[in-house]
Scaffold this active site. Structure first.
Site, PDB file in Angstrom:
ATOM      1  N   VAL A 272       0.826  -1.220   0.000  1.00 39.41           N
ATOM      2  CA  VAL A 272       0.000   0.000   0.000  1.00 39.41           C
ATOM      3  C   VAL A 272       0.851   1.258   0.000  1.00 39.41           C
ATOM      4  O   VAL A 272       0.369   2.345  -0.347  1.00 39.41           O
ATOM      5  CB  VAL A 272      -0.982   0.054   1.207  1.00 39.41           C
ATOM      6  CG1 VAL A 272      -1.966  -1.087   1.198  1.00 39.41           C
ATOM      7  CG2 VAL A 272      -0.237   0.119   2.542  1.00 39.41           C
TER       8      VAL A 272
ATOM      9  N   ARG B 150      -0.915  -9.464  16.147  1.00 43.41           N
ATOM     10  CA  ARG B 150       0.547  -9.511  16.063  1.00 43.41           C
ATOM     11  C   ARG B 150       1.173  -8.183  16.479  1.00 43.41           C
ATOM     12  O   ARG B 150       2.234  -8.116  17.066  1.00 43.41           O
ATOM     13  CB  ARG B 150       0.899  -9.844  14.603  1.00 43.41           C
ATOM     14  CG  ARG B 150       2.333  -9.867  14.302  1.00 43.41           C
ATOM     15  CD  ARG B 150       2.515 -10.232  12.859  1.00 43.41           C
ATOM     16  NE  ARG B 150       2.300  -9.085  11.985  1.00 43.41           N
ATOM     17  CZ  ARG B 150       2.858  -8.975  10.773  1.00 43.41           C
ATOM     18  NH1 ARG B 150       3.614  -9.947  10.318  1.00 43.41           N
ATOM     19  NH2 ARG B 150       2.625  -7.927  10.025  1.00 43.41           N
TER      20      ARG B 150
ATOM     21  N   TYR C  10       4.251   6.833  14.519  1.00 44.66           N
ATOM     22  CA  TYR C  10       2.948   6.151  14.391  1.00 44.66           C
ATOM     23  C   TYR C  10       1.808   7.116  14.762  1.00 44.66           C
ATOM     24  O   TYR C  10       0.792   7.199  14.063  1.00 44.66           O
ATOM     25  CB  TYR C  10       2.978   4.937  15.315  1.00 44.66           C
ATOM     26  CG  TYR C  10       1.768   4.048  15.282  1.00 44.66           C
ATOM     27  CD1 TYR C  10       1.507   3.231  14.187  1.00 44.66           C
ATOM     28  CD2 TYR C  10       0.904   3.988  16.380  1.00 44.66           C
ATOM     29  CE1 TYR C  10       0.400   2.390  14.181  1.00 44.66           C
ATOM     30  CE2 TYR C  10      -0.197   3.152  16.381  1.00 44.66           C
ATOM     31  CZ  TYR C  10      -0.451   2.351  15.281  1.00 44.66           C
ATOM     32  OH  TYR C  10      -1.541   1.523  15.276  1.00 44.66           O
TER      33      TYR C  10
HETATM   34  P1  NAI Z   1      -1.466  -6.947  12.116  1.00 47.24           P
HETATM   35  O1  NAI Z   1       0.021  -6.826  12.060  1.00 47.24           O
HETATM   36  O2  NAI Z   1      -2.035  -8.216  12.604  1.00 47.24           O
HETATM   37  O3  NAI Z   1      -2.085  -6.637  10.699  1.00 47.24           O
HETATM   38  C1  NAI Z   1      -1.580  -5.686   9.833  1.00 47.24           C
HETATM   39  C2  NAI Z   1      -1.446  -6.318   8.465  1.00 47.24           C
HETATM   40  O4  NAI Z   1      -1.031  -5.324   7.542  1.00 47.24           O
HETATM   41  C3  NAI Z   1      -0.403  -7.413   8.422  1.00 47.24           C
HETATM   42  O5  NAI Z   1      -0.973  -8.623   7.963  1.00 47.24           O
HETATM   43  C4  NAI Z   1       0.655  -6.895   7.458  1.00 47.24           C
HETATM   44  O6  NAI Z   1       1.268  -7.903   6.667  1.00 47.24           O
HETATM   45  C5  NAI Z   1      -0.139  -5.918   6.623  1.00 47.24           C
HETATM   46  N1  NAI Z   1       0.713  -4.887   6.048  1.00 47.24           N
HETATM   47  C6  NAI Z   1       1.650  -4.157   6.682  1.00 47.24           C
HETATM   48  N2  NAI Z   1       2.223  -3.311   5.842  1.00 47.24           N
HETATM   49  C7  NAI Z   1       1.623  -3.483   4.643  1.00 47.24           C
HETATM   50  C8  NAI Z   1       1.784  -2.869   3.373  1.00 47.24           C
HETATM   51  N3  NAI Z   1       2.694  -1.924   3.197  1.00 47.24           N
HETATM   52  N4  NAI Z   1       0.994  -3.274   2.368  1.00 47.24           N
HETATM   53  C9  NAI Z   1       0.079  -4.262   2.548  1.00 47.24           C
HETATM   54  N5  NAI Z   1      -0.091  -4.880   3.724  1.00 47.24           N
HETATM   55  C10 NAI Z   1       0.669  -4.498   4.766  1.00 47.24           C
HETATM   56  O7  NAI Z   1      -1.983  -5.726  12.987  1.00 47.24           O
HETATM   57  P2  NAI Z   1      -3.455  -5.269  13.415  1.00 47.24           P
HETATM   58  O8  NAI Z   1      -3.410  -5.016  14.851  1.00 47.24           O
HETATM   59  O9  NAI Z   1      -4.463  -6.142  12.866  1.00 47.24           O
HETATM   60  O10 NAI Z   1      -3.491  -3.832  12.737  1.00 47.24           O
HETATM   61  C11 NAI Z   1      -4.466  -3.424  11.797  1.00 47.24           C
HETATM   62  C12 NAI Z   1      -4.547  -1.921  11.836  1.00 47.24           C
HETATM   63  O11 NAI Z   1      -5.092  -1.491  13.082  1.00 47.24           O
HETATM   64  C13 NAI Z   1      -3.228  -1.198  11.688  1.00 47.24           C
HETATM   65  O12 NAI Z   1      -3.395  -0.049  10.884  1.00 47.24           O
HETATM   66  C14 NAI Z   1      -2.900  -0.791  13.094  1.00 47.24           C
HETATM   67  O13 NAI Z   1      -2.054   0.333  13.127  1.00 47.24           O
HETATM   68  C15 NAI Z   1      -4.276  -0.490  13.627  1.00 47.24           C
HETATM   69  N6  NAI Z   1      -4.384  -0.494  15.061  1.00 47.24           N
HETATM   70  C16 NAI Z   1      -4.350  -1.675  15.753  1.00 47.24           C
HETATM   71  C17 NAI Z   1      -4.518  -1.659  17.120  1.00 47.24           C
HETATM   72  C18 NAI Z   1      -4.591  -2.902  17.907  1.00 47.24           C
HETATM   73  O14 NAI Z   1      -4.898  -2.807  19.098  1.00 47.24           O
HETATM   74  N7  NAI Z   1      -4.333  -4.049  17.323  1.00 47.24           N
HETATM   75  C19 NAI Z   1      -4.631  -0.396  17.849  1.00 47.24           C
HETATM   76  C20 NAI Z   1      -4.709   0.767  17.037  1.00 47.24           C
HETATM   77  C21 NAI Z   1      -4.569   0.694  15.677  1.00 47.24           C
END
Ligand code: NAI
Length: 703
Positions: A357, A483, A448
């Site tokens: 992305v 993760r 971030y």
């Molecule tokens: P996660 O690490 O499980 O999922 C994120 C996914 O994005 C991963 O599968 C990764 O491979 C993919 N990814 C990363 N960079 C990428 C790129 N350049 N292009 C395509 N795919 C890419 O993490 P999670 O927790 O599910 O995070 C999802 C969203 O929620 C993120 O934006 C994170 O910042 C946000 N978030 C999560 C929180 C939480 O409590 N888990 C809290 C606040 C925000």
């Protein structure tokens, strides 16, 4: 006569139809019902045939045709899809609104396809059905558009599970037309002959009604309320009095495919039929035929969103480049592939995409994957994310940039091409993913936090730019064990903070039931709340003529800082309007100015003399005024070559159009209503070049 390609995406004025049980019965008789299915014909415990829906909104079909400027001589009903959200009550008022979504060009001699989508609501407040019609415009091809994507239903290589024979009478169209479709092709022998037929033909929708009865009879006998989806393509004309046979293959529980043939010649008259049935859950939110892109959907929250959307009928682009938690690593196809596999196992539709992305090409390609595979994009969840946590001084430029690239630029890169598609189709739902780190701050996450809060800014403007096109943009700050956060939360949080606890809110924001745009929500562990940028009432320091001193700020800091009785603004103009009026409340004691203009026309009479030529150097603009109310009318004012001409009526090419009620206009012209306030309060609406409209105050000295 050319198709009106500009009509795409624009709302077609709602149509309304009152109906009673007699209309429902008349329709049922028109499609062959009788004593064998008395539930459609007897007002006692009457059930309404689901396909009554199409007869009831036939005017919408014609409106699509006239709005498209189609050549009526070549109009045929191409395909018809109906998705039922609730059964049709025996009486009430139906309101239908919708729009043209696509024009496809099959070629000069082959015609054009016009697709339109509408939703129909009952006077009891329930949404009853969504209709997607395609009009085959035989004489309107060759306008240079793209051809329609191929949609074929695969029929099993075995005998049908059910065959239902029927014999529409030789006079059937005469009865059916009383339900609303009075097109002469079905009644007038001369018209039929000049259209190339021997005699009047059956209404395609009449045969459609016969087929619907056959399917209900075979699969949900006596329970028309269980019909959930009814699709088909009209493939051949049929003369009344010809026997028909509906062939039905049950492909799985709740789904059948079907076609109706001319029982004499075996020619298919209705093809590609799909029939879905089962209980319609009350007020269920569904995404049938919606296409969603979820970035970073190979794991964590994105995976949960993708699975839930797919379970509810959406087709999903599962994007994930499969890198490490900090965005490094070679990338891998396996996370996205795994989720696609899971969706397909559940019977859903999904395609994997492995693009990054963080690059514009990646964003374009993600959207292209949706277009190439599913033909459109309705929903985008910008979810992909990484972490590179370090205290601020240790955050080197690379770690700063990489985090901004994925979160902020990532959302830009994918949203932009998706927004283009959504704008064209007049529908879209975008969800941004922020974080409490950005909203409230978190030690060690400067990069971030900055990236996540920037997404709120992006939402704030997209919500305004998308409003006109029914593109709603909201933001979620999730809290979930994934993760990304596995080492942040204690072990006993893992179950409590499963991503699935965030999912319902995100799914709602992606749905057509969501009315809000520009909101930020916290979601996690079953707790949901809205957070917002609130502006306090503030303090006026000084008198707006002399500059306030630093000391005056210090003296007023409490008042300036409080957000008690604060306000949420949805547009910068609202804030600027308040700031302007903080100093300048109009001088209502000046009786003379209050009554300077007594009529709207007096203002336009005075305008040429109030014109300040020096302020108009280099300008070439037309201000169109559309004043409502009994003193109102249309006037326009041309400013060009330092000259101003004011005329009544409408100009063909206005730079901007100002719409306002006569009394508000007089208040404004008499100095009683500040133009900015009129605009921000909605009293004054401006279409076209809003910036140029701001010149009016400089060009005319009216009060
Ligand atoms: P996660 O690490 O499980 O999922 C994120 C996914 O994005 C991963 O599968 C990764 O491979 C993919 N990814 C990363 N960079 C990428 C790129 N350049 N292009 C395509 N795919 C890419 O993490 P999670 O927790 O599910 O995070 C999802 C969203 O929620 C993120 O934006 C994170 O910042 C946000 N978030 C999560 C929180 C939480 O409590 N888990 C809290 C606040 C925000």
């Amino acid at each position: 006569m050319a198709l009106n390609l500009d009509a795409i995406g624009k709302k077609i004025s709602p149509i309304s139809k009152d109906y009673t049980w007699k209309d429902a019965v008349l329709y049922a008789l028109g499609v062959g019902a009788g004593f064998s299915d008395l539930e459609y014909c007897y007002e006692k415990e009457l059930k309404v045939l689901p396909t009554f829906s199409m007869a009831a909104i036939i005017d919408f079909f014609w409106l699509v045709g006239t709005t498209s400027n189609v050549n009526p001589a070549g109009v045929l009903h191409g395909e018809q899809e109906i998705i039922f959200h609730s059964s049709i009550p025996p009486e009430g008022t139906l309101t239908t609104e919708g729009k043209i979504t696509h024009y496809y060009d099959k070629g000069k001699d082959k015609g054009a396809l016009i697709l339109a989508e509408s939703d129909t609501f009952h006077s009891n407040g329930k949404k009853l059905f969504t209709s997607i019609i395609s009009i085959f415009a035989r004489l309107d091809g060759g306008f240079g558009g793209e051809n329609s994507p191929k949609k074929e239903v695969k029929f099993p290589n075995r005998d049908p599970d059910f065959e239902v024979e029927a014999l529409p009478s030789a006079d059937q169209p005469l009865l059916y037309r009383l339900s609303g479709d009075i097109f002469p092709l079905h009644v007038d022998p001369d018209f039929a002959r000049t259209s190339g037929f021997e005699k009047p033909i059956m209404h395609g929708l009449c045969t459609h009604g016969y087929a619907c009865r056959a399917l209900i009879h075979s699969l949900v006998p006596g329970e028309p309320e269980k019909v959930r989806r009814f699709n088909c393509r009209f493939s051949k004309a049929l003369y009344p009095g010809t026997p028909i046979r509906t062939l039905i293959w049950k492909t799985k529980e709740g789904k059948a495919i079907w076609r109706t043939i001319n029982a004499k010649t075996k020619e298919v008259v209705i093809d590609n039929g799909v029939f879905e049935y089962g209980d319609i859950p009350k007020d269920e939110i569904r995404f049938d035929d919606r296409v969603a892109i979820v970035t970073g959907a190979g794991g964590g929250l994105g995976q949960a969103y993708a699975l839930e959307l797919a379970k509810k009928g959406a087709k999903i682009v599962v994007n994930d480049m499969g890198g490490d938690r900090n965005g490094s690593g070679k990338g891998s196809a396996s996370p996205a592939d795994k989720v696609v596999k899971e969706i397909r196992k559940l019977g859903g539709k999904a395609v994997a995409n492995y693009d990054n992305v963080a690059t514009p090409e990646g964003g374009e390609n993600i959207v292209k994957t949706a277009l190439d595979t599913f033909g459109t994009v309705d929903i985008l969840i910008n979810n992909a994310g990484i972490l590179r946590d370090k205290s601020f001084l240790k955050t080197e430029p690379k770690n700063w940039q990489t985090v901004l690239d994925v979160h902020l630029n990532g959302a830009y890169n994918v949203s932009r091409p998706a927004f283009r598609v959504m704008r064209e189709k007049g529908y879209g739902r975008i969800v941004m993913t922020t974080s409490t780190s950005g909203l409230y701050g978190n030690f060690g996450q400067a990069n971030y936090s900055a990236a996540k809060m920037a997404l709120v800014g992006l939402m704030n403007t997209l919500k305004l730019e998308g409003k006109k096109y029914n593109i709603l943009v909201n933001t979620v700050a999730p809290l979930a064990t994934t993760r990304l956060t596995e080492d942040v939360f204690p072990q006993d949080f893992i179950e409590k903070a499963k991503p699935e606890f965030v999912t319902p809110l995100v799914i709602y924001l992606c749905s057509d039931r969501c009315p809000v745009s520009g909101n930020i929500y916290n979601a996690g562990m079953g707790c949901f709340s809205r957070t917002a940028v609130i502006t306090g009432p503030g303090a006026v320091v000084g008198d707006a003529n002399r500059l306030p001193t630093v000391e005056a700020i210090m003296d007023n800091l409490d008042k300036i800082s409080t957000i008690k009785n604060g306000k949420e603004y949805s547009h910068l103009n609202d804030y600027v309007g308040d700031a302007l009026t903080a100093f300048s409340s109009p001088d209502r004691s000046d009786e003379k100015s209050q009554h300077r203009f007594k009529s709207v026309s007096a203002v336009f009479d005075a305008m040429p003399n109030a014109f300040i030529p020096d302020a108009s150097a280099g300008l070439d603009v037309v201000f169109q005024y559309s004043i409502s109310g009994k003193d109102g009318g249309d006037w326009f004012c041309v400013v060009k070559d330092n000259i101003c001409i004011v005329e009544s009526g409408t100009n063909e090419k206005p730079t901007c159009t100002l719409k306002i009620a006569d009394t508000d206009f007089l208040d404004m012209m008499n100095g009683m209503l500040i133009p900015m306030k009129a605009y921000t309060s909605g009293k004054l609406k401006i279409e076209g070049d809003i910036m140029k409209s701001q010149l009016i105050e400089k060009l005319f000295k009216l009060y």
